[in-house]
Write an enzyme that holds these catalytic residues in place. Structure first.
Site, mmCIF file in Angstrom:
data_model
loop_
_atom_site.group_PDB
_atom_site.id
_atom_site.type_symbol
_atom_site.label_atom_id
_atom_site.label_comp_id
_atom_site.label_asym_id
_atom_site.label_seq_id
_atom_site.Cartn_x
_atom_site.Cartn_y
_atom_site.Cartn_z
ATOM 1 N N HIS A 1 56.174 6.616 37.685
ATOM 2 C CA HIS A 1 55.497 6.009 36.528
ATOM 3 C C HIS A 1 55.414 4.488 36.675
ATOM 4 C CE1 HIS A 1 54.568 9.160 33.675
ATOM 5 N NE2 HIS A 1 55.784 9.654 33.698
ATOM 6 N N GLU A 21 60.191 9.398 37.274
ATOM 7 C CA GLU A 21 60.112 8.181 36.451
ATOM 8 C C GLU A 21 59.764 6.962 37.303
ATOM 9 O OE1 GLU A 21 59.936 8.748 33.433
ATOM 10 O OE2 GLU A 21 60.873 10.727 33.381
#
Ligand code: ZN
Length: 176
Positions: A147, A144
């Protein structure tokens, strides 16, 4: 009411943009975004989702590990929002394991990640949290966090042989 958001897919430019630090965690827009990310991840059976995946370039993501047909061996935890997250230290030990991504449907890969990481983030109430994460949760955090820097798990594959379709992945993990 929380809203299920559209997920940006591979090729959408927002997935390649670095996200910006969240300045005001109490902003209702940020709090609503967190609630929407939680329901969007649950609906899509994801174990994590980052703001850029719903076209918001804020440095925040939600980790919501739970077992599902996408990740049968995932540990269960309460969905947790992490804002302005950072890795403070990482183990030298690396581990290759399966990842997928709601923004890259149908693809799985064996991705090398640090086995253990020391992390810092603000929770949704604005409190600074420090934690040591290992294994699958450490993996989700690293996925994550990527990202937020415009990086996708497919960028991290060491070899084209580490790239699988969802169908082949399902055949392999059913035997585990
Ligand atoms: Zn992802």
């Amino acid at each position: 009411m929380s809203e299920i958001l559209d997920i940006a897919r591979l090729g959408h430019s927002v997935l390649r943009q670095p996200a910006e630090a969240v300045q005001n965690i109490n902003n209702p827009r940020i709090q609503t975004l967190i609630d929407n990310l939680i329901v969007t991840a649950a609906e899509a059976r994801g174990v994590g989702i980052a703001a850029p995946q719903v076209a918001c370039t804020s440095r925040l993501f939600v980790i919501a590990s739970r077992p599902s047909e996408r990740y049968p061996h995932a540990p269960s935890m309460q969905p947790t929002a992490m804002l302005n997250p950072r890795i403070l230290a990482r183990s030298e030990a690396m581990e290759k394991d399966w990842e997928g991504c709601l923004s890259v449907p149908g693809v799985r890969g064996l991705v090398p990640r640090s086995r253990e990481i020391e992390v810092e983030y603000c929770d949704r109430h604005g409190n600074l949290q420090k934690d040591i994460l290992t294994g699958f949760i450490a993996r989700i955090f690293q996925h994550e966090l990527d990202h937020l820097d415009g990086i996708l798990f497919i960028d991290r594959l060491e070899s084209s042989e580490d790239r699988f379709t969802e169908t082949e992945y399902q055949k392999i993990i059913i035997d585990c």
